[in-house]
Design a protein around this motif. Structure first.
Motif, mmCIF file in Angstrom:
data_model
loop_
_atom_site.group_PDB
_atom_site.id
_atom_site.type_symbol
_atom_site.label_atom_id
_atom_site.label_comp_id
_atom_site.label_asym_id
_atom_site.label_seq_id
_atom_site.Cartn_x
_atom_site.Cartn_y
_atom_site.Cartn_z
ATOM 1 N N TRP A 4 12.628 15.188 -3.750
ATOM 2 C CA TRP A 4 13.614 14.136 -3.494
ATOM 3 C C TRP A 4 13.408 13.463 -2.133
ATOM 4 N N VAL A 5 12.846 14.197 -1.167
ATOM 5 C CA VAL A 5 12.505 13.575 0.122
ATOM 6 C C VAL A 5 11.408 12.525 -0.098
ATOM 7 N N ILE A 6 10.463 12.845 -0.978
ATOM 8 C CA ILE A 6 9.412 11.865 -1.300
ATOM 9 C C ILE A 6 10.031 10.620 -1.934
ATOM 10 N N VAL A 7 11.020 10.839 -2.821
ATOM 11 C CA VAL A 7 11.694 9.701 -3.460
ATOM 12 C C VAL A 7 12.385 8.841 -2.400
ATOM 13 N N ILE A 8 13.033 9.487 -1.427
ATOM 14 C CA ILE A 8 13.700 8.740 -0.341
ATOM 15 C C ILE A 8 12.653 7.949 0.457
ATOM 16 N N GLY A 9 11.517 8.595 0.746
ATOM 17 C CA GLY A 9 10.437 7.926 1.489
ATOM 18 C C GLY A 9 9.937 6.692 0.757
ATOM 19 N N VAL A 10 9.751 6.839 -0.557
ATOM 20 C CA VAL A 10 9.277 5.699 -1.366
ATOM 21 C C VAL A 10 10.327 4.593 -1.394
ATOM 22 N N ALA A 11 11.622 4.973 -1.446
ATOM 23 C CA ALA A 11 12.690 3.971 -1.470
ATOM 24 C C ALA A 11 12.742 3.195 -0.151
ATOM 25 N N LEU A 12 12.494 3.923 0.962
ATOM 26 C CA LEU A 12 12.549 3.271 2.286
ATOM 27 C C LEU A 12 11.311 2.432 2.559
ATOM 28 N N MET A 13 10.150 2.929 2.073
ATOM 29 C CA MET A 13 8.889 2.218 2.347
ATOM 30 C C MET A 13 8.099 2.010 1.057
ATOM 31 N N PRO A 14 8.579 1.137 0.191
ATOM 32 C CA PRO A 14 7.885 0.956 -1.090
ATOM 33 C C PRO A 14 6.452 0.443 -0.918
ATOM 34 N N GLN A 15 6.203 -0.302 0.202
ATOM 35 C CA GLN A 15 4.853 -0.836 0.410
ATOM 36 C C GLN A 15 3.827 0.271 0.668
ATOM 37 N N ALA A 16 4.347 1.451 1.115
ATOM 38 C CA ALA A 16 3.431 2.576 1.396
ATOM 39 C C ALA A 16 2.740 3.020 0.113
ATOM 40 N N THR A 17 3.457 2.926 -1.016
ATOM 41 C CA THR A 17 2.860 3.371 -2.284
ATOM 42 C C THR A 17 1.694 2.466 -2.688
ATOM 43 N N ASP A 18 1.759 1.179 -2.234
ATOM 44 C CA ASP A 18 0.650 0.271 -2.566
ATOM 45 C C ASP A 18 -0.645 0.742 -1.912
ATOM 46 N N ARG A 19 -0.512 1.220 -0.659
ATOM 47 C CA ARG A 19 -1.708 1.693 0.066
ATOM 48 C C ARG A 19 -2.271 2.940 -0.626
ATOM 49 N N ILE A 20 -1.349 3.844 -1.026
ATOM 50 C CA ILE A 20 -1.798 5.071 -1.712
ATOM 51 C C ILE A 20 -2.432 4.702 -3.054
ATOM 52 N N ALA A 21 -1.806 3.701 -3.734
ATOM 53 C CA ALA A 21 -2.336 3.271 -5.029
ATOM 54 C C ALA A 21 -3.730 2.683 -4.870
ATOM 55 N N ALA A 22 -3.896 1.874 -3.842
ATOM 56 C CA ALA A 22 -5.214 1.267 -3.600
ATOM 57 C C ALA A 22 -6.249 2.359 -3.334
ATOM 58 N N PHE A 23 -5.811 3.387 -2.568
ATOM 59 C CA PHE A 23 -6.714 4.510 -2.275
ATOM 60 C C PHE A 23 -7.089 5.248 -3.557
ATOM 61 N N ALA A 24 -6.091 5.370 -4.478
ATOM 62 C CA ALA A 24 -6.320 6.104 -5.735
ATOM 63 C C ALA A 24 -7.008 5.236 -6.787
ATOM 64 N N GLY A 25 -7.160 3.971 -6.503
ATOM 65 C CA GLY A 25 -7.840 3.086 -7.451
ATOM 66 C C GLY A 25 -6.931 2.527 -8.516
ATOM 67 N N VAL A 26 -5.614 2.519 -8.225
ATOM 68 C CA VAL A 26 -4.645 1.939 -9.165
ATOM 69 C C VAL A 26 -4.135 0.641 -8.547
ATOM 70 N N GLY A 27 -3.876 -0.366 -9.403
ATOM 71 C CA GLY A 27 -3.502 -1.694 -8.928
ATOM 72 C C GLY A 27 -2.309 -1.718 -7.982
ATOM 73 N N ARG A 28 -1.151 -1.263 -8.459
ATOM 74 C CA ARG A 28 0.079 -1.369 -7.657
ATOM 75 C C ARG A 28 0.716 0.001 -7.453
ATOM 76 N N GLY A 29 1.504 0.102 -6.409
ATOM 77 C CA GLY A 29 2.208 1.354 -6.129
ATOM 78 C C GLY A 29 3.144 1.744 -7.253
ATOM 79 N N ALA A 30 3.823 0.721 -7.805
ATOM 80 C CA ALA A 30 4.776 0.996 -8.888
ATOM 81 C C ALA A 30 4.056 1.585 -10.099
ATOM 82 N N ASP A 31 2.862 1.051 -10.377
ATOM 83 C CA ASP A 31 2.077 1.581 -11.517
ATOM 84 C C ASP A 31 1.715 3.047 -11.277
#
Lengths: 226, 112
Positions: free
Chosen positions: B39-66
């Motif tokens: 749930w702390v991770i969920v809070i982190g994603v809610a506060l910084m949704p753009q961070a997931t885009d960087r992780i997604a790009a690193f993982a080779g997925v288009g968008r953080g939401a995907d």
């Protein structure tokens, strides 16, 4: 050889179940009836000299009841042959000797009843006929064992066969599991034609067509989850 | 914005509830740690949704939401399978118990 009939019953009604027990009792040394958590008057059937009634305090399914009966017959009655017989009056007690003969003669470990070897089953509804055929194809494809009627509850097992197989699918899909076990345990098996009578009462108390479809789900679940 | 607030509030509620259950000894320390981290991770994603885009790009997925949807579906499927296995084991244990009671206590012979 001590022959014991194992008869599972779940809400089949006292009269129907007692009639099936009496029918089987005339051709075996003892009957083990498993009341599988019935909530109707089936639960009031008493033990007698040759009929031992065991009660599942919760409904666990026909497969579970058959294994309970086998455990009791093997370890408490010293059964040499176990006969699976239904409580709904569809089977004939006078066919038990014919079913057990290959085991008594030492020719087989397992004898499987078939509705499709002898005279056509009487009054078998068309939908049931189609489902049984499809079920047979399905089970043959999965287990690789070639039989004509995979979901016939009339069986005879030698002591060796009953001791070496353990039914773990509690509900109706146990029939497929038994065939799997026959194959994996390399048991010698034969089929014998049996008469299954369908009346309005037995159809009402017997396995419904919907339950037959649920059986497929249980087989697949067992294959996936183990 | 509303959805982010809802996510944060719900996550905080979930963490508070698991801590309360732990204090009542209803769940293990292991469970409360795993649950809280999730749930702390969920809070982190809610506060910084753009961070997931960087992780997604690193993982080779288009968008953080995907990436989140893929991870959620994978996790849920795994959880369902584990629950099925556990439920199957419990069912087998119940059957064994019911069988033992039945075999050990055959119905009394009615000689009347």
């Amino acid at each position: 050889m001590k022959i014991v009939a194992v008869i599972p019953a779940y809400n089949k009604g006292k009269a129907l179940t007692e009639s099936a027990i009496a029918d089987a009792a005339g051709f075996v040394d003892a009957v083990v009836m498993i009341d599988d958590g019935s909530t109707d008057d089936t639960s009031s059937i008493p033990s007698t000299d040759r009929v031992i009634v065991l009660r599942h305090i919760l409904n666990r399914g026909q497969g579970a009841a058959l294994q309970t009966g086998a455990d009791f017959a093997l370890h408490h009655l010293g059964a040499d042959v176990i006969v699976h017989f239904d409580a709904d009056g569809q089977m004939r007690g006078d066919e038990i000797l014919m079913m057990t003969k290959p085991i008594v003669d030492g020719d087989a470990d397992v004898v499987l009843g078939s509705r499709f070897l002898g005279a056509p089953a009487k009054d078998m509804p068309m939908i049931r006929k189609v489902l049984v055929r499809l079920g047979t194809l399905f089970t043959v494809a999965l287990s690789g064992i070639r039989v004509t009627d995979t979901h016939n509850g009339f069986r005879a097992l030698s002591r060796h066969a009953a001791s070496s197989m353990r039914i773990t699918i509690d509900r109706m899909a146990h029939a497929s599991e038994i065939l799997d076990l026959v194959k994996t345990k390399r048991l010698r098996y034969v089929e014998r034609p049996v008469t299954i009578s369908y009346s309005a009462e037995t159809l009402q108390k017997g396995q419904s067509t919907i339950k037959a479809l649920m059986t497929i789900k249980d087989i697949l679940k067992k294959k996936v989850v183990g | 914005m509303m959805f982010q607030l809802f996510l944060i509030a719900f996550s905080a509620y979930a963490i508070a509830r698991s801590l309360k259950q732990y204090s009542r000894k209803q769940v293990s320390k292991y469970w409360v740690v795993v649950w809280s981290v999730l749930w702390v991770i969920v809070i982190g994603v809610a506060l910084m949704p753009q961070a997931t885009d960087r992780i997604a790009a690193f993982a080779g997925v288009g968008r953080g939401a995907d990436l989140l949807v893929y991870l959620a579906v994978t996790f849920l499927l795994y959880a369902v399978l584990r629950l099925m296995v556990r439920q199957q084991k419990m069912s087998e244990e119940i059957t064994a118990l019911v069988r033992t009671i039945a075999v050990d206590h055959p119905k009394h012979h009615d000689r009347s």
